[in-house]
Each structure stands twice: as structure tokens, then as C-alpha cells.
Write a protein that holds these residues in place. Structure first.
Motif, PDB file in Angstrom:
ATOM      1  N   VAL A 121       0.904  -1.255   0.155  1.00  0.00           N
ATOM      2  CA  VAL A 121      -0.141   0.195   0.035  1.00  0.00           C
ATOM      3  C   VAL A 121       1.077   1.075   0.175  1.00  0.00           C
ATOM      4  O   VAL A 121       1.933   1.242   0.720  1.00  0.00           O
ATOM      5  CB  VAL A 121      -0.957   0.125   1.386  1.00  0.00           C
ATOM      6  CG1 VAL A 121      -1.802   1.273   1.387  1.00  0.00           C
ATOM      7  CG2 VAL A 121      -1.805  -1.079   1.134  1.00  0.00           C
ATOM      8  N   GLY A 122       0.434   2.324  -0.666  1.00  0.00           N
ATOM      9  CA  GLY A 122       1.233   3.581  -0.884  1.00  0.00           C
ATOM     10  C   GLY A 122       0.951   4.584   0.352  1.00  0.00           C
ATOM     11  O   GLY A 122       1.782   5.197   0.581  1.00  0.00           O
ATOM     12  N   GLU A 123      -0.367   4.595   0.680  1.00  0.00           N
ATOM     13  CA  GLU A 123      -0.768   5.420   1.647  1.00  0.00           C
ATOM     14  C   GLU A 123      -2.069   5.161   2.411  1.00  0.00           C
ATOM     15  O   GLU A 123      -2.880   4.174   1.864  1.00  0.00           O
ATOM     16  CB  GLU A 123      -1.216   6.793   0.968  1.00  0.00           C
ATOM     17  CG  GLU A 123      -1.821   8.072   1.674  1.00  0.00           C
ATOM     18  CD  GLU A 123      -2.115   9.082   1.103  1.00  0.00           C
ATOM     19  OE1 GLU A 123      -1.971   9.203  -0.134  1.00  0.00           O
ATOM     20  OE2 GLU A 123      -2.421  10.165   1.571  1.00  0.00           O
ATOM     21  N   LYS A 124      -2.035   5.398   3.731  1.00  0.00           N
ATOM     22  CA  LYS A 124      -3.044   4.762   4.462  1.00  0.00           C
ATOM     23  C   LYS A 124      -3.266   6.176   5.554  1.00  0.00           C
ATOM     24  O   LYS A 124      -2.564   6.944   6.078  1.00  0.00           O
ATOM     25  CB  LYS A 124      -2.769   3.820   5.220  1.00  0.00           C
ATOM     26  CG  LYS A 124      -3.705   3.342   6.214  1.00  0.00           C
ATOM     27  CD  LYS A 124      -3.219   1.986   7.101  1.00  0.00           C
ATOM     28  CE  LYS A 124      -4.181   1.314   7.869  1.00  0.00           C
ATOM     29  NZ  LYS A 124      -3.584   0.272   8.578  1.00  0.00           N
ATOM     30  N   LYS A 125      -4.710   6.334   5.791  1.00  0.00           N
ATOM     31  CA  LYS A 125      -5.169   7.497   6.307  1.00  0.00           C
ATOM     32  C   LYS A 125      -6.187   7.274   7.625  1.00  0.00           C
ATOM     33  O   LYS A 125      -6.964   6.076   7.329  1.00  0.00           O
ATOM     34  CB  LYS A 125      -5.833   8.451   5.300  1.00  0.00           C
ATOM     35  CG  LYS A 125      -6.078   9.895   6.170  1.00  0.00           C
ATOM     36  CD  LYS A 125      -6.672  10.870   4.762  1.00  0.00           C
ATOM     37  CE  LYS A 125      -6.930  12.318   5.618  1.00  0.00           C
ATOM     38  NZ  LYS A 125      -7.422  13.133   4.569  1.00  0.00           N
ATOM     39  N   ASP A 126      -6.135   7.884   8.698  1.00  0.00           N
ATOM     40  CA  ASP A 126      -6.864   7.386   9.736  1.00  0.00           C
ATOM     41  C   ASP A 126      -7.334   8.750  10.348  1.00  0.00           C
ATOM     42  O   ASP A 126      -6.463   9.394  11.087  1.00  0.00           O
ATOM     43  CB  ASP A 126      -6.538   6.567  10.993  1.00  0.00           C
ATOM     44  CG  ASP A 126      -7.215   6.395  11.793  1.00  0.00           C
ATOM     45  OD1 ASP A 126      -6.948   5.617  12.939  1.00  0.00           O
ATOM     46  OD2 ASP A 126      -8.705   6.819  11.888  1.00  0.00           O
ATOM     47  N   GLN A 127      -8.495   9.485  10.057  1.00  0.00           N
ATOM     48  CA  GLN A 127      -8.811  10.814  10.596  1.00  0.00           C
ATOM     49  C   GLN A 127      -7.640  11.695  10.157  1.00  0.00           C
ATOM     50  O   GLN A 127      -7.341  12.239   9.004  1.00  0.00           O
ATOM     51  CB  GLN A 127      -9.053  10.949  12.211  1.00  0.00           C
ATOM     52  CG  GLN A 127     -10.417   9.787  12.262  1.00  0.00           C
ATOM     53  CD  GLN A 127     -10.698   9.777  13.622  1.00  0.00           C
ATOM     54  OE1 GLN A 127      -9.987  10.160  14.640  1.00  0.00           O
ATOM     55  NE2 GLN A 127     -12.000   9.161  13.858  1.00  0.00           N
ATOM     56  N   ARG A 128      -6.972  12.349  11.108  1.00  0.00           N
ATOM     57  CA  ARG A 128      -6.045  13.370  10.874  1.00  0.00           C
ATOM     58  C   ARG A 128      -4.820  12.874  10.697  1.00  0.00           C
ATOM     59  O   ARG A 128      -3.730  14.037  10.545  1.00  0.00           O
ATOM     60  CB  ARG A 128      -5.935  14.431  12.351  1.00  0.00           C
ATOM     61  CG  ARG A 128      -7.200  15.092  12.489  1.00  0.00           C
ATOM     62  CD  ARG A 128      -6.961  16.249  13.524  1.00  0.00           C
ATOM     63  NE  ARG A 128      -6.770  15.574  14.668  1.00  0.00           N
ATOM     64  CZ  ARG A 128      -5.731  15.532  15.389  1.00  0.00           C
ATOM     65  NH1 ARG A 128      -4.569  16.377  14.816  1.00  0.00           N
ATOM     66  NH2 ARG A 128      -5.286  15.011  16.627  1.00  0.00           N
ATOM     67  N   ILE A 129      -4.494  11.548  10.955  1.00  0.00           N
ATOM     68  CA  ILE A 129      -3.104  11.108  10.673  1.00  0.00           C
ATOM     69  C   ILE A 129      -3.284  10.361   9.371  1.00  0.00           C
ATOM     70  O   ILE A 129      -3.946   9.715   8.840  1.00  0.00           O
ATOM     71  CB  ILE A 129      -2.571  10.202  11.782  1.00  0.00           C
ATOM     72  CG1 ILE A 129      -3.264   9.064  12.248  1.00  0.00           C
ATOM     73  CG2 ILE A 129      -2.365  11.174  13.101  1.00  0.00           C
ATOM     74  CD1 ILE A 129      -2.847   8.082  13.199  1.00  0.00           C
ATOM     75  N   ALA A 130      -2.254  10.363   8.619  1.00  0.00           N
ATOM     76  CA  ALA A 130      -1.728   9.363   7.346  1.00  0.00           C
ATOM     77  C   ALA A 130      -0.336   9.095   7.230  1.00  0.00           C
ATOM     78  O   ALA A 130       0.440   9.732   7.972  1.00  0.00           O
ATOM     79  CB  ALA A 130      -2.192  10.477   6.312  1.00  0.00           C
ATOM     80  N   VAL A 131      -0.129   8.019   6.520  1.00  0.00           N
ATOM     81  CA  VAL A 131       1.260   7.441   6.510  1.00  0.00           C
ATOM     82  C   VAL A 131       1.426   7.139   5.182  1.00  0.00           C
ATOM     83  O   VAL A 131       0.641   6.741   4.392  1.00  0.00           O
ATOM     84  CB  VAL A 131       1.722   6.306   7.410  1.00  0.00           C
ATOM     85  CG1 VAL A 131       0.546   5.096   6.907  1.00  0.00           C
ATOM     86  CG2 VAL A 131       2.720   5.930   7.070  1.00  0.00           C
ATOM     87  N   THR A 132       2.444   7.542   4.549  1.00  0.00           N
ATOM     88  CA  THR A 132       2.633   7.380   2.977  1.00  0.00           C
ATOM     89  C   THR A 132       4.264   6.477   3.050  1.00  0.00           C
ATOM     90  O   THR A 132       4.978   6.792   3.688  1.00  0.00           O
ATOM     91  CB  THR A 132       2.993   8.679   2.249  1.00  0.00           C
ATOM     92  OG1 THR A 132       4.271   9.417   2.626  1.00  0.00           O
ATOM     93  CG2 THR A 132       1.834   9.447   2.333  1.00  0.00           C
TER      94      THR A 132
END
Lengths: 116, 112
Positions: free
Chosen positions: B54-65
């Protein structure tokens, strides 16, 4: 589920004494990890255990430190003949399985060792 | 061996602004990248993780790329709030192994 339980939370020892830190993993978890953290620093891996087996102790000093995870009871991190440099927070973590498969490490609140 | 570098070591942002923390890893076989948050005197807790498919993941105000080619991954926190103040640690799995290699941590300070 009570989570990962560590005790004691705070331990004071004089130089030369022994410190025993205990960790009960989350219910159903058979993988236990011990980490050491100095103030203002990161987590340093010490040892990884499964029931009755030490899988990796590459982060643990060769002398004075030992760890076990018996068939019954908590995991124990034992530090013999403590020195001032052993003063740190020792965190235990557990996981359901291999990190890559099940992901999350669940940490205990830590045991803070102070050596006088 | 595997190495994870984390930058910056300290990050101070105005409340409401965004914060970005970056990590690079050395082992191309690493395939799991979690981020943990540790509040002062407390235990580290997982806030978000990402796997190499996966290249990106988001959870409300936080995200990881994740950029596998460049071997780096980043944590993004938007609309920062005072309770975001903490030390954040990145980690990378050691290939097909059980161990996480940890970054040195980033102390995030949210200025009111």
C-alpha cells in the motif's frame, strides 16, 4: 482484557543488588519483547521470547542480564549486580503472533529502574 | 544490518498546522511500517501502520505514506492539537522476521 502488565512500576536498587522485572503479556499472546529506554532516547530492543524459548537476545548485554518466559507465569527480566548505567525504563511488549502477520505490539506501562 | 533513520529529532508547530515526520530504512525486504506515539511517562502505543503493498493510509487526522523505491515513509498529522504533543517513533520490520527496527524518535511540540 487487562493488557500487558508490568511490575514493579518503579524499582530502586543499590549498586551490586539484583533487579527482577516481571511482565504478563496480553491474554492469548505468546510473543514477548523487552525494550530498554533511557531518558530522552528511543527504544532499544533487548530480547524476544516465546513460551520457554529465547528467540533472539542479540540486544541484551552478555553479562549480568538474563530473561525467561516460563510455561507458567510471567516473563522475567533479571539484572544481576546492577550498576548506575542500568538505570532506565524497561518496557515489555507482547504480540499475538509474528509482527508481520498480526502487526501491533502492545506495550506495558514500563518498569522504571533507578540504581543508587 | 537494517537501519532506520528518523527526522527531525524535534519538531515544533503551531496548533492547527500540519506536522510531517520522515523515516528512511535500509533493508528493501522490510514490509511492515508502524508508527507509535509515546506521551510523557507513558507507554508507546500504535497509531497507524502500513504494509508494503500500500502506498498511503489515512485515519482521520493522521496519514502515512510509503515510497518503496526510495525506501522512506512519512507520518502526516493535520490540524494539530495540544494532545498531539508526544514523541513519535517509526519502525520497520526486519524482512521476514519478527523484529522491529526502531527510529530514534521525534519529539513533537504543539505551540498554542
Amino acid at each position: 482484557n487487562a493488557g500487558v502488565m508490568q511490575n514493579p512500576r518503579h524499582l530502586v536498587r543499590r549498586r551490586g543488588q539484583e533487579a527482577r522485572l516481571r511482565c504478563s503479556p496480553m491474554k492469548g499472546h505468546s510473543h514477548v519483547y523487552w525494550y530498554r529506554q533511557l531518558p530522552e532516547e528511543g527504544l532499544k530492543f533487548m530480547v524476544y521470547l516465546q513460551k520457554e524459548n529465547i528467540i533472539d537476545e542479540s540486544g541484551m548485554p552478555k553479562e549480568r542480564f538474563s530473561a525467561e518466559f516460563p510455561k507458567e507465569g510471567p516473563s522475567i527480566l533479571r539484572i544481576q549486580q546492577v550498576v548506575r548505567g542500568d538505570s532506565a525504563a524497561y518496557f515489555c511488549a507482547s504480540s499475538l503472533g509474528l509482527i508481520e502477520n498480526t502487526g501491533e505490539l502492545f506495550f506495558g506501562e514500563g518498569s522504571r529502574l533507578t540504581v543508587l | 544490518g537494517e537501519n532506520v533513520e528518523q527526522h527531525p529529532s524535534t519538531l515544533s508547530v503551531q496548533e492547527g498546522d500540519s506536522a510531517v515526520i520522515k523515516c528512511t530504512y535500509s533493508d528493501s525486504a522490510s514490509n511492515y511500517f508502524p508508527w507509535y506515539k509515546q506521551e510523557l511517562g507513558k507507554r508507546p502505543q500504535l497509531i497507524i501502520d502500513i504494509r508494503s503493498n500500500v502506498g498511503e493510509k489515512k485515519d482521520q487526522r493522521i496519514a502515512v505514506t510509503l515510497n518503496k523505491t526510495a525506501k522512506h515513509f512519512s507520518l502526516h498529522i493535520t490540524e494539530t492539537q495540544p494532545e498531539d504533543s508526544a514523541v513519535y517513533f517509526c519502525a520497520a520490520s526486519k524482512g521476514s522476521n519478527y523484529q522491529l527496527i526502531w527510529g530514534a524518535g521525534t519529539k513533537l511540540i504543539i505551540k498554542p
